[in-house]
Motif scaffolding. Structure first.
Motif, short mmCIF file in Angstrom:
data_model
loop_
_atom_site.label_atom_id
_atom_site.label_comp_id
_atom_site.label_asym_id
_atom_site.label_seq_id
_atom_site.Cartn_x
_atom_site.Cartn_y
_atom_site.Cartn_z
N THR B 134 -4.31 7.02 2.06
CA THR B 134 -3.47 6.64 0.93
C THR B 134 -3.99 5.36 0.28
O THR B 134 -3.84 5.17 -0.92
N GLU B 137 -6.95 6.23 -1.89
CA GLU B 137 -6.42 6.82 -3.12
C GLU B 137 -6.03 5.73 -4.12
O GLU B 137 -6.29 5.83 -5.31
N ARG B 138 -5.38 4.67 -3.62
CA ARG B 138 -4.95 3.56 -4.49
C ARG B 138 -6.15 2.79 -5.05
O ARG B 138 -6.06 2.20 -6.11
N GLU B 221 6.73 8.49 -5.14
CA GLU B 221 5.99 9.28 -6.12
C GLU B 221 6.38 8.89 -7.55
O GLU B 221 5.53 8.72 -8.42
N SER B 224 4.91 5.46 -8.41
CA SER B 224 3.47 5.51 -8.69
C SER B 224 3.21 6.18 -10.03
O SER B 224 2.25 5.84 -10.72
N THR B 377 4.04 5.69 3.35
CA THR B 377 3.37 6.01 2.09
C THR B 377 3.02 4.69 1.42
O THR B 377 3.87 3.82 1.28
N VAL B 378 1.77 4.56 0.99
CA VAL B 378 1.35 3.31 0.39
C VAL B 378 1.51 3.39 -1.14
O VAL B 378 1.05 4.35 -1.77
#
Lengths: 296, 425
Positions: B134, B137-138, B221, B224, B377-378
């Motif tokens: 995660t 992904e960021r 979600e 983000s 979850t980041v």
């Protein structure tokens, strides 16, 4: 011919370093800044296109910029009124003759030697807006003197907040205005005063009709100096509140846009600030030029 | 005679000026060599300096031939350094590597073509497996990675003064389930005579509070999605968050606009406030005051954000045209290595980005953060440059500051909508 160049050559050579340096680092950079303000360079990327006055239109119709202008006007009005009032009164009192005048003069002039940043750090604490048990600074003083009702939020106040920020500036520069006025008072020849007294003018009339009218050039210089300092105010606000919306003035707004890489907007604000300052300075320059010409 | 002397002086003056102009730029630009590395940071004092020193010690051990050249710029929580850096990059004189917040704050540098793609560096050094997916992904922007994180902080932490809460009959060990439940507790605290249940500080701390409320009300979600345009800013979720945030402001200290985070946290430390939302660097303030986790204070994720890790990270980059590129890559290897991350993070009080960190090496709070970082979850923090480019977050910061003064929710939403549309284009 040879004699001509001997006459103006050396002086020109001597001033040319200053002219060249000023030309590059002041006027050249002003031109560069204005050029950036007419582009769409809103990021670090060097590519940009000419957009004319778009940035100016956008900025002048933006609530945030108008808010910062309002803050600046509030600050400037309070700052100028305060320094002129205190500076004038102090100079008048010194002119009336006190013992140990030198001490008073130094005491009032000394705050000017302190940088805005240093005094800002102190006033940040003095103007702390906490009230009651956690009060510190001025609010604490009011509280302990039994004047608790005087406590207020200082610069945290939505509309009048900037007037509180002007307090440290007044404190610092009143002494300078005092020195200017004092020089003006001293410049009035003793003979004039004596003549007025001979004619039987009272002390008030002496000042009202003989001394004060001769102070107006001094008052104008003081006004110009103080107001252009006020337009550029940055360090004082940064050290009291930091760059936050509530106390934002164009100079701090410019800093925010510069550090978030919006170069075009930042340059636009800088140009508007320059125009605002020249509103004060150009009439002054014209006036000095005229009076110098008249004296020649 | 007199004019002769004058012209002589003028001549000397001019010659002096010309000489000054000709003086060599004494830069040691031995291009491409690997004998030194200039590292540009804003780590100049306190625990950050201690962390950098620890990192340099590891670096000297791993690469004894490379001389470490500290180019730290102090002050302004990095804003001075960023201004200095921008002018160096503008002049095509980049340092070998510079510190930047990981995530969207790099967007400007990337768009300007000032950073090198580090994807192959990640692959060569096995970082794609060492860092959590995660997080990768960021960090990824358009399929490329441009920076190497040295440490991770968590922003969505509520710091709780246990005795204040117990005084009002609230159980401090159980976090409220969501924002509404928290606001009920805050009301209870206020009714029991605590003047400022929630401690808050200046503009960026307000932004951090609002960002955690957004996470609570939109979920990971949805939150983000705000940053890539998939969640609308004028939707019901944001409206609810703004409403919650406005309610929270009713419980804060009256002088909040003027306080930095540490002064705000002092209210919790002194028992004048019950809660404060702040990143996990606040741990150092509690440790310094001699307070113990679990007896005087405790922490939980901001209500409604349990299971979400609102991350921010410092990271290092490889600028285009770095004078000592090979040495800069050595530096990046050190900071991403297990040894480097351990030395740095224990000294700084943050947690390593690597998942192979051994929890027992770290103090109590960091162990809990490590655990959640591995499981949660980041999401990216707005207030600390991970979520939005700096001009976007500057616009939001000013809108949030304005809301603090006028409390007009509609105006705040309108400002956030227009900030998003100008940022996302």
């Amino acid at each position: 011919m040879r004699k001509g160049i001997r006459n103006w050559g050396p002086p020109l050579l001597l001033v040319s370093p200053t002219i060249i340096i000023l030309g590059i680092f002041v006027y050249g950079l002003i031109a560069a800044n204005i050029q950036v303000s007419t582009t769409n360079r809103h990021s670090l990327a060097p590519e940009s296109a000419f957009v004319g006055l778009e940035n100016y239109v956008a900025l002048l119709s933006e609530d945030r910029f108008l808010h910062s202008l309002f803050n600046l006007v509030m600050f400037t009005v309070v700052f100028i009124a305060g320094t002129m009032l205190f500076g004038f009164i102090w100079a008048w009192m010194l002119d009336k003759g006190v013992s140990a005048e030198g001490i008073f003069r130094s005491v009032y002039l000394f705050p000017m030697a302190i940088s805005f940043v240093a005094s800002g750090v102190v006033w940040r604490w003095l103007l702390n807006s906490a009230e009651g048990d956690r009060a510190s600074g001025l609010n604490r003083i009011f509280e302990s003197l039994g004047l608790g009702f005087l406590q207020n939020a200082w610069w945290n106040e939505p509309i009048w907040g900037m007037a509180a920020i002007a307090m440290p500036a007044i404190w610092q520069l009143s002494g300078y205005v005092m020195a200017l006025f004092l020089a003006g008072f001293r410049g009035v020849p003793q003979e004039l005063r004596e003549a007025a007294r001979m004619d039987g003018a009272s002390e008030w009339k002496l000042y009202r009709y003989v001394v004060f009218p001769q102070l107006s050039p001094i008052a104008l210089s003081a006004l110009i100096i103080v107001s252009h300092m006020s337009l550029k105010v940055f360090d004082l606000i940064m050290s009291i509140t930091g760059s936050i919306y509530q106390t934002e003035v164009p100079a701090t707004y410019m800093w925010v846009t510069l550090t978030s890489n919006d170069y075009a907007k930042s340059a636009t604000i800088a140009t508007i600030l320059l125009l605002l300052a020249s509103l004060f300075i150009i009439p002054y320059l014209i006036q000095t030029w005229r009076s110098e010409k008249a004296n020649r | 005679m007199r004019s002769r002397r004058l012209s002589l002086i003028a001549g000397f003056a001019l010659a002096g000026l010309a000489l000054a102009g000709c003086s060599p730029a004494s830069d040691s630009t031995s291009s491409g060599s690997a004998d030194q590395v200039e590292v540009f940071t804003w780590w100049a004092s306190g625990s950050e300096k201690a962390g950098l020193d620890a990192l340099v010690a590891v670096f000297n051990e791993q690469y004894p031939d490379v001389e470490f050249n500290n180019a730290a710029v102090a002050g302004g929580a990095g804003s001075n350094a960023k201004a200095a850096l921008a002018s160096r990059l503008e002049a095509d004189n980049p340092p070998d590597t510079f510190q930047a917040h990981a995530g969207a704050e790099l967007t400007d540098y990337i768009a300007a073509g000032q950073l090198q793609d580090l994807s192959s560096f990640y692959a060569d050094n096995g970082l794609n497996d060492a860092f959590p997916a995660t997080l990768i992904e960021r960090l990824t922007s358009d399929g490329k990675i441009y920076s190497v994180p040295s440490n991770i902080h968590r922003a969505n932490v509520t710091w709780v003064n246990i005795s204040v809460l117990e005084g009002a009959g609230i159980d401090p060990t159980v976090a409220p389930a969501d924002m509404d439940a928290w606001i009920k507790d805050l009301t209870k605290l206020k009714d029991s005579g605590v003047e400022t249940p929630l401690a808050l500080g200046t503009e960026w701390t307000q932004m951090q509070l609002l960002e955690t409320v957004l996470i609570a009300d939109l979920g990971a979600e949805g939150y983000s999605g705000l940053w890539d345009g998939t969640t609308p800013w004028d939707g019901p979720g944001v409206a609810m968050a703004v409403d919650h945030y406005g309610q929270l402001l009713d419980f804060v200290n009256s002088d909040y606009v003027g306080l930095d985070w540490d002064a705000a946290m002092q209210l919790v430390l002194d028992g004048n406030a019950g809660y404060s939302v702040m990143g996990d660097w606040a741990e150092a303030a509690f440790a310094q005051a001699g307070q113990t986790y679990g007896t005087e204070y405790t922490t939980w994720a901001v209500p409604g954000t349990d299971g979400i890790f609102d991350f921010l990270a410092d990271s290092f980059t490889l600028p285009v045209g770095a004078p000592h590129e090979a040495a800069a890559i050595d530096w990046l290897k050190t900071i991403s290595s297990a040894d480097g991350q351990k030395a740095f993070n224990i000294a700084k009080g943050s947690i390593p980005a690597r998942t192979d960190a051994v929890a027992s090496d770290y103090p109590a709070y960091q162990q809990t953060a490590l655990k959640s970082f591995g499981e949660d979850t980041v999401v990216s923090s707005l207030a600390h440059g991970a979520a939005a480019a700096s001009s976007w977050s500057a616009d939001l910061s000013s809108a949030i500051g304005k809301f603090g003064a006028d409390r007009k929710g509609d105006a705040l939403i309108a400002a956030m909508v227009s900030a998003a549309s100008s940022a996302l284009g």
